[in-house]
Write an enzyme that holds these catalytic residues in place. Structure first.
Site, PDB file in Angstrom:
ATOM      1  N   MET A  26      41.879  39.763  48.290  1.00  0.00           N
ATOM      2  CA  MET A  26      42.610  39.438  49.520  1.00  0.00           C
ATOM      3  C   MET A  26      41.915  38.266  50.223  1.00  0.00           C
ATOM      4  O   MET A  26      42.163  38.008  51.407  1.00  0.00           O
ATOM      5  CB  MET A  26      42.693  40.656  50.431  1.00  0.00           C
ATOM      6  CG  MET A  26      43.506  41.775  49.768  1.00  0.00           C
ATOM      7  SD  MET A  26      44.281  42.901  50.914  1.00  0.00           S
ATOM      8  CE  MET A  26      42.862  43.602  51.711  1.00  0.00           C
ATOM      9  N   GLY A  27      41.035  37.564  49.502  1.00  0.00           N
ATOM     10  CA  GLY A  27      40.413  36.368  50.078  1.00  0.00           C
ATOM     11  C   GLY A  27      39.237  36.685  50.970  1.00  0.00           C
ATOM     12  O   GLY A  27      38.718  37.796  50.982  1.00  0.00           O
ATOM     13  N   HIS A  30      33.264  36.692  49.103  1.00  0.00           N
ATOM     14  CA  HIS A  30      31.816  36.819  49.250  1.00  0.00           C
ATOM     15  C   HIS A  30      31.219  37.116  47.880  1.00  0.00           C
ATOM     16  O   HIS A  30      31.950  37.175  46.870  1.00  0.00           O
ATOM     17  CB  HIS A  30      31.478  37.905  50.271  1.00  0.00           C
ATOM     18  CG  HIS A  30      32.180  39.207  50.023  1.00  0.00           C
ATOM     19  ND1 HIS A  30      31.952  39.975  48.901  1.00  0.00           N
ATOM     20  CD2 HIS A  30      33.121  39.866  50.741  1.00  0.00           C
ATOM     21  CE1 HIS A  30      32.695  41.058  48.943  1.00  0.00           C
ATOM     22  NE2 HIS A  30      33.431  41.018  50.046  1.00  0.00           N
ATOM     23  N   GLY A  32      30.323  39.711  46.475  1.00  0.00           N
ATOM     24  CA  GLY A  32      30.909  40.864  45.766  1.00  0.00           C
ATOM     25  C   GLY A  32      32.068  40.410  44.892  1.00  0.00           C
ATOM     26  O   GLY A  32      32.161  40.759  43.715  1.00  0.00           O
ATOM     27  N   HIS A  33      32.963  39.609  45.472  1.00  0.00           N
ATOM     28  CA  HIS A  33      34.095  39.089  44.690  1.00  0.00           C
ATOM     29  C   HIS A  33      33.578  38.220  43.538  1.00  0.00           C
ATOM     30  O   HIS A  33      34.071  38.310  42.411  1.00  0.00           O
ATOM     31  CB  HIS A  33      34.997  38.209  45.568  1.00  0.00           C
ATOM     32  CG  HIS A  33      35.652  38.931  46.716  1.00  0.00           C
ATOM     33  ND1 HIS A  33      35.290  38.720  48.020  1.00  0.00           N
ATOM     34  CD2 HIS A  33      36.649  39.849  46.744  1.00  0.00           C
ATOM     35  CE1 HIS A  33      36.046  39.460  48.815  1.00  0.00           C
ATOM     36  NE2 HIS A  33      36.870  40.175  48.068  1.00  0.00           N
ATOM     37  N   GLY A 140      36.237  46.155  41.866  1.00  0.00           N
ATOM     38  CA  GLY A 140      34.931  46.594  42.353  1.00  0.00           C
ATOM     39  C   GLY A 140      34.923  48.094  42.571  1.00  0.00           C
ATOM     40  O   GLY A 140      35.902  48.666  43.055  1.00  0.00           O
ATOM     41  N   LYS A 142      33.156  49.458  44.721  1.00  0.00           N
ATOM     42  CA  LYS A 142      32.999  49.743  46.151  1.00  0.00           C
ATOM     43  C   LYS A 142      34.261  50.468  46.638  1.00  0.00           C
ATOM     44  O   LYS A 142      34.193  51.399  47.426  1.00  0.00           O
ATOM     45  CB  LYS A 142      32.806  48.467  46.964  1.00  0.00           C
ATOM     46  CG  LYS A 142      32.565  48.782  48.436  1.00  0.00           C
ATOM     47  CD  LYS A 142      32.440  47.556  49.264  1.00  0.00           C
ATOM     48  CE  LYS A 142      33.745  47.073  49.769  1.00  0.00           C
ATOM     49  NZ  LYS A 142      34.132  47.501  51.090  1.00  0.00           N
ATOM     50  N   GLN A 146      40.379  53.215  44.655  1.00  0.00           N
ATOM     51  CA  GLN A 146      41.327  52.201  44.165  1.00  0.00           C
ATOM     52  C   GLN A 146      41.111  51.965  42.670  1.00  0.00           C
ATOM     53  O   GLN A 146      42.057  51.949  41.879  1.00  0.00           O
ATOM     54  CB  GLN A 146      41.123  50.908  44.958  1.00  0.00           C
ATOM     55  CG  GLN A 146      41.849  49.701  44.397  1.00  0.00           C
ATOM     56  CD  GLN A 146      41.718  48.494  45.317  1.00  0.00           C
ATOM     57  OE1 GLN A 146      42.491  48.355  46.259  1.00  0.00           O
ATOM     58  NE2 GLN A 146      40.762  47.634  45.054  1.00  0.00           N
ATOM     59  N   SER A 179      34.724  41.770  53.329  1.00  0.00           N
ATOM     60  CA  SER A 179      35.300  40.717  54.184  1.00  0.00           C
ATOM     61  C   SER A 179      35.309  41.184  55.634  1.00  0.00           C
ATOM     62  O   SER A 179      35.193  40.381  56.555  1.00  0.00           O
ATOM     63  CB  SER A 179      36.728  40.409  53.738  1.00  0.00           C
ATOM     64  OG  SER A 179      36.718  40.098  52.371  1.00  0.00           O
TER      65      SER A 179
HETATM   66  P1  AMP Z   1      39.403  42.764  48.475  1.00  0.00           P
HETATM   67  O1  AMP Z   1      39.450  41.269  48.655  1.00  0.00           O
HETATM   68  O2  AMP Z   1      38.672  43.472  49.547  1.00  0.00           O
HETATM   69  O3  AMP Z   1      40.769  43.340  48.175  1.00  0.00           O
HETATM   70  O4  AMP Z   1      38.534  43.005  47.174  1.00  0.00           O
HETATM   71  C1  AMP Z   1      38.861  42.422  45.960  1.00  0.00           C
HETATM   72  C2  AMP Z   1      38.019  43.040  44.886  1.00  0.00           C
HETATM   73  O5  AMP Z   1      36.644  42.827  45.174  1.00  0.00           O
HETATM   74  C3  AMP Z   1      38.218  44.558  44.792  1.00  0.00           C
HETATM   75  O6  AMP Z   1      38.241  44.930  43.428  1.00  0.00           O
HETATM   76  C4  AMP Z   1      36.995  45.094  45.502  1.00  0.00           C
HETATM   77  O7  AMP Z   1      36.620  46.384  45.059  1.00  0.00           O
HETATM   78  C5  AMP Z   1      35.959  44.065  45.115  1.00  0.00           C
HETATM   79  N1  AMP Z   1      34.832  44.071  46.049  1.00  0.00           N
HETATM   80  C6  AMP Z   1      34.894  44.039  47.395  1.00  0.00           C
HETATM   81  N2  AMP Z   1      33.655  44.119  47.933  1.00  0.00           N
HETATM   82  C7  AMP Z   1      32.797  44.229  46.892  1.00  0.00           C
HETATM   83  C8  AMP Z   1      31.376  44.353  46.789  1.00  0.00           C
HETATM   84  N3  AMP Z   1      30.589  44.390  47.871  1.00  0.00           N
HETATM   85  N4  AMP Z   1      30.828  44.442  45.543  1.00  0.00           N
HETATM   86  C9  AMP Z   1      31.620  44.403  44.436  1.00  0.00           C
HETATM   87  N5  AMP Z   1      32.970  44.277  44.473  1.00  0.00           N
HETATM   88  C10 AMP Z   1      33.550  44.191  45.679  1.00  0.00           C
END
Ligand code: AMP
Length: 272
Positions: A26-27, A30, A32-33, A140, A142, A146, A179
């Site tokens: 979702m942009g 960081h 993690g992504h 992820g 985290k 999901q 994020s």
């Molecule tokens: P989001 O942008 O929050 O939808 O996350 C996109 C992907 O990044 C999802 O698969 C999350 O689980 C993963 N993600 C978000 N935060 C982290 C993190 N701190 N470490 C590893 N993966 C992450």
């Protein structure tokens, strides 16, 4: 990196693409992504990421509207980290969309107080999977629930897709990168690191895993000012409450709000 600014642009070019590994986001990217992009590099496929703030998965309009956005920086980060393709869907992604009903497991943990959240997640992912036809998708852990629901959705719907889960990337304080951390004040960011502290303390006393231990940690977060949505010990496959660490691995999962910022985290305790 090739950027597709609409579904129709992607559709007109997709037949020319090689096999793909897909990292949906979702942009407001960081480390993690980016760790998921790094994981994708271990496979032969080209890498495609997407940035789309999926309003179907938000329960509160305000939360959706204030979701942090940083498209230019995101593009730069993906480019620097070796992503090959970026899909930026326009709202036509929602046209004639099949609404997916997630399995009953979606009503536990994050689904309990966010009805329909995982229906929204799977509805968009189903559309993405049919559009992109990836060989591999990376999520992820985290967002453990999901990851689990997507994994089961892929099997139940006979998608020919492999799924990989990436470990959680954290700040030095232990706070899981998110994020939403950008919405925290400095003080609350410090407080937020206590979520992982509580999880770690449970890991250190896992031979005494029981309801009281979990309730104590939940109360500890409440005293610090968190509004705890859930703090649970459960079986990592069924998500049913469980303290049976001598029988199987146990997932400890938390969701808590600091102010109006909702944070989630989890750790997997390995079987004793
Ligand atoms: P989001 O942008 O929050 O939808 O996350 C996109 C992907 O990044 C999802 O698969 C999350 O689980 C993963 N993600 C978000 N935060 C982290 C993190 N701190 N470490 C590893 N993966 C992450």
């Amino acid at each position: 990196m090739k950027i597709y600014k609409s579904i129709s642009e992607f559709n007109s070019l997709k037949d020319k693409l090689s096999e793909l590994s897909f990292v949906p986001t979702m942009g407001n990217l960081h480390a993690g992504h980016l760790s998921l992009i790094d994981l994708a590099k271990q496979y032969d496929n080209e890498i495609i990421s997407s940035i789309y703030v999926n309003r179907l998965q938000f329960n509160e309009k305000g939360d959706y509207e204030k979701y942090p956005k940083s498209l230019e920086e995101d593009i730069e980060l993906l480019e620097m980290n070796g992503c090959d393709h970026l899909l930026l869907p326009d709202e036509s992604i929602l046209d004639n969309i099949d609404l997916i009903k997630a399995s009953p497991k979606s009503n536990k943990l994050c689904g309990k107080n966010r009805p329909g959240h995982f229906d929204g997640v799977l509805t968009i992912l189903n559309k993405f999977f049919k559009l992109i036809k990836p060989k591999l998708v990376i999520f992820g852990k985290k967002d453990y629930q999901q990851y689990l629901l997507v994994k089961e959705f892929i099997v139940e719907n006979n998608f020919n897709i492999e799924i990989i889960g990436g470990n959680t990337i954290r700040e030095e304080s232990g706070l899981a990168l998110s994020s939403r951390n950008n919405l925290l004040s400095k003080k609350n960011k410090y407080l937020a690191s206590h979520i992982y502290k509580a999880l770690n303390e449970i890991n250190l006393s896992k031979e005494n895993l029981n309801e009281e231990l979990i309730t104590n940690k939940k109360n500890y977060l409440t005293k610090l000012g968190f509004d705890v949505d859930y703090f649970t010990a459960c079986d990592p496959s069924t998500l049913e409450d469980s303290f049976e660490i001598y029988k199987s691995d146990i997932l400890i999962a938390v969701a808590a709000k600091l102010g109006d910022v909702r944070l989630i985290d989890n750790i997997l305790l390995s079987k004793l």
